[in-house]
Design a protein around this motif. Sequence first.
Motif, mmCIF file in Angstrom:
data_model
loop_
_atom_site.group_PDB
_atom_site.id
_atom_site.type_symbol
_atom_site.label_atom_id
_atom_site.label_comp_id
_atom_site.label_asym_id
_atom_site.label_seq_id
_atom_site.Cartn_x
_atom_site.Cartn_y
_atom_site.Cartn_z
ATOM 1 N N ARG A 58 -3.811 8.969 -3.740
ATOM 2 C CA ARG A 58 -4.898 9.345 -2.811
ATOM 3 C C ARG A 58 -5.397 8.102 -2.085
ATOM 4 N NH1 ARG A 58 -7.015 14.709 -4.065
ATOM 5 N NH2 ARG A 58 -8.986 14.242 -3.045
ATOM 6 N N ALA A 59 -5.529 6.987 -2.819
ATOM 7 C CA ALA A 59 -5.972 5.747 -2.176
ATOM 8 C C ALA A 59 -4.924 5.265 -1.171
ATOM 9 C CB ALA A 59 -6.232 4.673 -3.235
ATOM 10 N N MET A 60 -3.647 5.421 -1.511
ATOM 11 C CA MET A 60 -2.585 4.959 -0.617
ATOM 12 C C MET A 60 -2.454 5.850 0.624
ATOM 13 S SD MET A 60 0.380 3.861 -3.326
ATOM 14 C CE MET A 60 0.051 2.625 -4.599
ATOM 15 N N LEU A 61 -2.698 7.157 0.452
ATOM 16 C CA LEU A 61 -2.581 8.072 1.597
ATOM 17 C C LEU A 61 -3.699 7.840 2.609
ATOM 18 C CD1 LEU A 61 -1.559 11.452 -0.104
ATOM 19 C CD2 LEU A 61 -0.103 9.906 1.207
ATOM 20 N N ARG A 62 -4.798 7.219 2.157
ATOM 21 C CA ARG A 62 -5.920 6.946 3.061
ATOM 22 C C ARG A 62 -5.591 5.823 4.030
ATOM 23 N NH1 ARG A 62 -9.620 6.105 -1.370
ATOM 24 N NH2 ARG A 62 -9.712 8.174 -2.252
ATOM 25 N N ARG A 63 -4.585 5.021 3.691
ATOM 26 C CA ARG A 63 -4.249 3.894 4.543
ATOM 27 C C ARG A 63 -2.825 4.070 5.061
ATOM 28 N NH1 ARG A 63 -1.053 0.675 1.282
ATOM 29 N NH2 ARG A 63 -1.670 -1.440 1.760
#
Lengths: 241, 86
Positions: A120-125
């Motif tokens: 989820r953190a990676m998909l935000r960037r």
Amino acid sequence: MSRHVIVTGGSRGLGLGFVEALLADGYLVSTCSRAANEATERLAAHERCFWQQATIGDEASTHAFLDAALAWAGGDLYGLVNNAGIAGEGVLATFPTVDVDAILTTNLSGAITTARWALRAMLRRSGPGRIVNISSIIGQRGYTGLAAYSASKAGLDGLTRALAREVGRRGITVNSIAPGYLDTEMSSTLGATQRDQIIRRTPAGRLGTVADVVPTLRFLLSDDAAFMTGQILTVDGGITC
Amino acid sequence: MRTATESRDVLALIFEETARILQEKGAKVPALNPEIAFLGGSMDFDSLDLATLIVALEERTGADPFRSGFKDFTTVSELASLYEAK
């Protein structure tokens, strides 16, 4: 700006070796362990390292660590190394169910929880990402007395393959490193006979060290490994060949 | 209770983030409207794009309507209503 990598279970053994190597390479590194020790105190004093007590497998504790780590790194996350793990030995017929649960909860459910959160953190960037699951040759080959541990590590390899397919096109790679028998605290319970037998069966003629495994992690986190995903990289001195 | 303005805001956010996700993967951005379906329709959108959208909307609104379980939706307006129900 330095890339941020989270390594679970960084207080000793392989995890500590990973954290120290990544700090030497210039990464921002967040790590956790169930308890503080001399090593975590040293790490916490490093300006590019964040440490917090956490129990992987306990969702609230894990999320508290991950959220704090992300905030510390200004919201950025490049990599996750699912390293935290526990082992327990005993033939399954008499192995306590509570210990089976603890092994699966820490080694497998815990890793799935951190991977879900990290994605989820990676998909935000935009930009590439890396997930590396620290598996074991014991997930591929049977070993008497390690049924639950073996199942948890085989499960991790399944997680690696499935996630690699899910997120590959976003430039996020997911791989496993499967070390062989290492000379760490985790293997200190091996008896002298077992130890000699393992060494005899290992083409390299010795147990592995943390330093034998670290270069594989360095490679998987690098830009050079962008096209490698869904793989299990075995680093075992040849014992499974 | 959300006002009509807030409801339009959620729709606008979904349009904005959906267009950004399509553009980032080099896909054509169709004329977006509340009744357009995310999957299996005229948009080149898949389940990973949808996950990216949900995560982006959580960052923008602070809400994740799927936290306690998946809720079925097909169109942009159906997704928007999940945020309005929060």
